[in-house]
Design an enzyme around this catalytic site. Structure first.
Site, PDB file in Angstrom:
ATOM      1  N   SER A  95       0.739  -1.205  -0.017  1.00 24.88           N
ATOM      2  CA  SER A  95       0.046   0.101   0.014  1.00 24.88           C
ATOM      3  C   SER A  95       0.954   1.309   0.134  1.00 24.88           C
ATOM      4  O   SER A  95       1.963   1.172   0.450  1.00 24.88           O
ATOM      5  CB  SER A  95      -0.817  -0.009   1.221  1.00 24.88           C
ATOM      6  OG  SER A  95      -1.695   1.328   1.367  1.00 24.88           O
TER       7      SER A  95
ATOM      8  N   TYR B   3      -2.827  -0.667  10.522  1.00 26.67           N
ATOM      9  CA  TYR B   3      -3.073  -1.226   9.209  1.00 26.67           C
ATOM     10  C   TYR B   3      -1.615  -0.587   8.372  1.00 26.67           C
ATOM     11  O   TYR B   3      -0.980  -1.462   7.739  1.00 26.67           O
ATOM     12  CB  TYR B   3      -3.998  -0.652   8.436  1.00 26.67           C
ATOM     13  CG  TYR B   3      -4.115  -0.744   6.736  1.00 26.67           C
ATOM     14  CD1 TYR B   3      -4.701  -1.683   6.355  1.00 26.67           C
ATOM     15  CD2 TYR B   3      -3.627   0.331   5.996  1.00 26.67           C
ATOM     16  CE1 TYR B   3      -4.679  -2.254   5.136  1.00 26.67           C
ATOM     17  CE2 TYR B   3      -3.628   0.040   4.583  1.00 26.67           C
ATOM     18  CZ  TYR B   3      -4.192  -0.987   4.141  1.00 26.67           C
ATOM     19  OH  TYR B   3      -4.162  -1.197   2.871  1.00 26.67           O
TER      20      TYR B   3
END
Length: 679
Positions: free
Chosen positions: A556, A569
């Site tokens: 990501s 996350y």
């Protein structure tokens, strides 16, 4: 739908015959019908032959698979036939007998159908018929079983001369309904489509019943001590352990996809005393050995041999197989012969475990295995009545390296970029993972869809394609046992593994103070630990195969970009990002590339965003949830929303030969987020 009733009846008959594997093998045999049609040029009635074209399959035959020829032109070819030494020239001449555009490419068996004086002709490869055709006393058996209704035709390579032979036999035996073709199969005919089908089925059923009634007990000999089947669980465990190394061995000349079966026929054959002798004799029917090679590689160890012992012996046997195959080629090749097509086996038999079969793709590999099971049935029938005597080695070579067979291979379409590669994608039942799996399959790869829910994984696989293209497996990536089971399933389904995409994930949008230990552990277990477990299990396969490969992490932009309320996350994404670098450094010596992709938030089609993450991120940024995708787009340099397909495109590029020298790289797929630029 065809407008000609004769052709329509032929297609219906072909589909019925081809639907039952007792009648013929996949893509084996051909059928025909003669009838009339108006010539659109002259307006006169012309006699035509509709016949299944080259490479088609009876069970799935449609009008486009028929070759259509003018009978007057075909019959006139008899007058210009140059003789057996030049009969291959007649195949090219068939093009000049086509009616109009002609439909499919005429097969080598066209003369058999056109020259026989019967309105409808079937040529099939039933196991029972080939058993008679390959028995050492096949001619006598044919007479005993069928009387004068079915005539023996000695082995002759398919072609124009065989068509002339059968036509002469039909003329000399007006009461006959068909023939047994030595070493090959059966032919039947009739005045109507129904009669031809009835005659074909009568020959098959009569041969089957005779074998069942007269076969001696234990056609393959007494059970061989120590070679009986392992338990189902032991078979599959040993097969999964052997598969990666085996795939590497059989891919010495070119990459292969594999298929594994532990069918009862295979296990029974390998448990018998005569299986080494019979395996060495090889298959007989041309359709069989063209797809299985003339002989298999047979492991000569008992069922309880350890994996280590088996692997060591398989290396030795593979080396010898290649030497023997090269010698076989050298014994028979002429200056005009096509180049050797590879010396690796396509069938590998493991006593107590089962059979691996290989091909350029899954369907080819599966069909090769099915054909060897056909060959086992043939050997059982022939040995039960007398003894199995396939056509000799020189004739097999003449078929395998036939110029016409080479021409057929050259007509095959160019392989897709990922043809022959096997991919495992985690979290692939929806969103980014499904888009990745779909793209990889579209580019020719076999794909294993791994997801938490088996049903949704199987549904996603079914949408992508049949089991020759994709399968679904259950895999909780936090569970070491389930991860290994998923990798084993991939190996047993397709023979090995080349490409792994760590995509499974979830996201909890919480601030530091709101994040619990349970939140932290869940986030890291799924993505950091899960990626580690998947990569470790896959790396064992990739290393054993010695074929290189790719591991790709869907990380990501958050692995480098510090966004608000995202501690768990983003931290685990940073963990994944560094796993890419660590594994690239460690696995490079094995030819394994490890790379990552850093997407921006993918809202549309995302399971993560639909599961509550989208609402929470929208709240953080103060925009309606339905506007989140647009919000993300507007903060990028390109002002474009990132979609699952954009990530899938990047995965595809990373695993193509164009980036064969790239490892340890992270590719941003974020439409340009300056704060996430890599430094």
């Amino acid at each position: 739908m065809t407008t000609n009733p004769t052709a329509a009846a032929l297609i219906a008959r072909s589909n019925r015959l081809g639907a039952n594997p007792k009648n013929t093998n996949y893509a084996g045999g051909n059928t025909s019908a003669k009838g009339t049609e108006i010539d659109p040029v002259t307006g006169r009635t012309v006699e035509l032959l509709w016949v299944k074209g080259s490479g088609g399959d009876l069970g799935t035959l449609t009008e486009s698979g028929l070759a259509v020829l003018r009978l007057d032109r075909l019959r006139e070819m008899v007058d210009v036939y140059p003789g057996l030494a030049r009969e291959d020239e007649m195949v090219g001449a068939l093009d000049f007998a086509l009616h109009g555009r002609g439909g499919a490419v005429p097969s080598i068996d066209t003369a058999m159908h056109g020259l026989v004086d019967a309105a409808h002709v079937d040529h099939l490869h039933p196991d029972a018929g080939i058993a008679i055709a390959t028995a050492v006393d096949g001619e006598e058996l044919t007479d005993s079983i069928f009387g004068h209704k079915v005539i023996w035709v000695p082995w002759r390579r398919p072609g124009f001369q065989l068509g002339l032979d059968i036509a002469a036999i039909k003329e000399a035996h007006p009461g006959a309904i068909g023939a047994i073709l030595g070493g090959h199969g059966i032919t039947a005919w009739g005045d109507t489509s129904e009669e031809a089908e009835t005659n074909s089925l009568w020959i098959i059923e009569t041969a089957t019943a005779y074998i069942e009634e007269h076969s001696r007990p234990e056609p393959f000999g007494a059970p061989l001590e120590g070679f009986g089947p392992l338990s189902a669980a032991e078979r599959r465990a040993k097969a999964a352990a052997l598969a990666p190394t085996l795939r590497g061995l059989v891919s010495t000349d070119s990459a292969k996809v594999g298929h594994f079966t532990d069918a009862p026929e295979v296990l029974d054959f390998l448990a018998s005393a005569e299986h080494p002798r019979l395996a060495a004799l090889g298959t007989s029917c041309p359709d069989h050995f063209l797809r299985t090679k003339v002989t298999p590689l047979l492991l000569d160890l008992p069922a309880d041999a350890s994996v280590e012992e088996s692997l060591a012996r398989l290396h030795e046997l593979h080396e010898q197989y290649r030497l023997d195959y090269q010698a076989y080629y050298d014994r028979h090749a002429t200056p005009e012969s096509p180049a050797i097509r590879g010396a690796d086996p396509l069938i590998v038999l493991i006593p107590g475990v089962g059979m691996f079969s290989y091909g350029a793709n899954k369907q080819t590999a599966r069909v090769a295995g099915e054909f060897y099971i056909n060959a086992i049935h043939v050997m059982r029938g022939a040995e039960g009545l007398s003894s199995y005597a396939p056509i000799d080695e020189a004739e097999k070579f003449n078929i395998e390296y036939w110029a016409l067979e080479e021409a057929k291979l050259q007509r095959m379409p160019k392989p897709k970029p990922l043809a022959g590669r096997i991919a495992l994608v985690t979290g692939a039942a929806s969103g980014i993972g499904k888009a990745i799996a779909t793209r990889l399959a579209a580019e020719g790869a076999c794909v294993v869809i791994a997801d938490l829910d088996l049903a949704t994984a199987q549904e996603a696989a079914a949408v992508i394609g049949g089991t020759d293209v994709a399968i679904g497996v259950q895999a909780n990536v936090t569970d070491e046992t389930q991860v290994q089971a998923g990798v084993d399933a991939a190996v047993l389904a397709f023979g090995g593994l080349d490409l792994v995409v760590n995509n499974a994930g979830l996201s909890l949008s919480k601030s530091l103070l709101e994040t619990t230990v349970a939140d932290w552990d869940l986030q890291h277990n799924v993505m950091a630990k899960g990626s580690f477990l998947v990569s470790r299990a896959a790396a064992r396969v990739l290393i054993d195969q010695k074929l290189g490969g790719d591991i790709i992490y869907i990380s990501s932009k958050n692995s480098v970009f510090a966004g608000p309320n995202n501690i768990a996350y983003s931290a685990t994404k940073a963990d994944q990002a560094h796993q890419v670098r660590l594994l690239a450094a460690e696995l490079g010596e094995y030819g394994v590339k490890v790379n990552g992709i850093n997407p921006d938030g993918v809202v549309r089609g995302s399971g993560i965003f639909a599961g509550g993450w989208g609402a929470k991120r929208a709240a953080v940024y103060g925009v309606p949830e339905e506007e989140l995708g647009k919000y993300y787009a507007q903060r990028t340099l390109l002002k474009r929303e990132v979609l699952p397909e954009n990530v899938a495109n990047a995965v595809f590029v990373l695993c193509t030969s164009d980036l064969s020298h790239t490892t340890g790289l992270h590719i941003p797929v974020d439409a340009g987020v300056a704060a996430a630029f890599l430094r």
